[in-house]
Design a protein around this motif. Sequence first.
Motif, PDB file in Angstrom:
ATOM      1  N   SER A 189       0.828  -1.209   0.000  1.00  0.00           N
ATOM      2  CA  SER A 189       0.000   0.000   0.000  1.00  0.00           C
ATOM      3  C   SER A 189       0.858   1.253   0.000  1.00  0.00           C
TER       4      SER A 189
ATOM      5  N   ILE B 289       0.802   4.006  -2.928  1.00  0.00           N
ATOM      6  CA  ILE B 289       0.497   5.414  -2.652  1.00  0.00           C
ATOM      7  C   ILE B 289       1.634   6.311  -3.130  1.00  0.00           C
TER       8      ILE B 289
ATOM      9  N   VAL C 142       0.723   8.820  -6.092  1.00  0.00           N
ATOM     10  CA  VAL C 142       0.725  10.263  -5.842  1.00  0.00           C
ATOM     11  C   VAL C 142       1.778  10.940  -6.713  1.00  0.00           C
TER      12      VAL C 142
END
Length: 161
Positions: free
Chosen positions: A107, A111, A115
Amino acid sequence: MGKYIIKRVLWMIPTLLGVVFIIFVINELTPGDAALMSLGTNYTEEAYAAKVVELGLDKPVMIRFVQYVKNIICGFNLGTSYSTLRSVRTMLMERIGVTVQIGILGSMITILIGVSVGIISAIKQYSALDYVVTTISILLSALPGFFLALVFVMLFSLKLG
């Protein structure tokens, strides 16, 4: 909003029961014999009959299913592995720590990359880089996770050592 959440939570019960039932039926339909699997190759007919009774395989399928669901609900008893003859719950608890670590790491990487790519796409909007990043993102999201996992295993183990 609260009524909607309660309704969705209550719908989880039949959904979970349906999933457990489907998995149970698939397990019943797979070829092989759990008693033979747990006994190995050297066994007698008496040992086989005793193992069938011990595992409850002499009972009808629906009775075994109801007993299985009752064991799960009442004591989180997932039964015994036919191959290792150990408690499934114990085996799950031994591995849950590593599973959580891998999930958190995955995760965090997702991310971080997501991002970063999103920021690049926002800054360089409508540029060639934006189109390339968007195309790659769409292609990677369309691929099944297990396929990507196999590709990465081959890449990191076979190609990169």
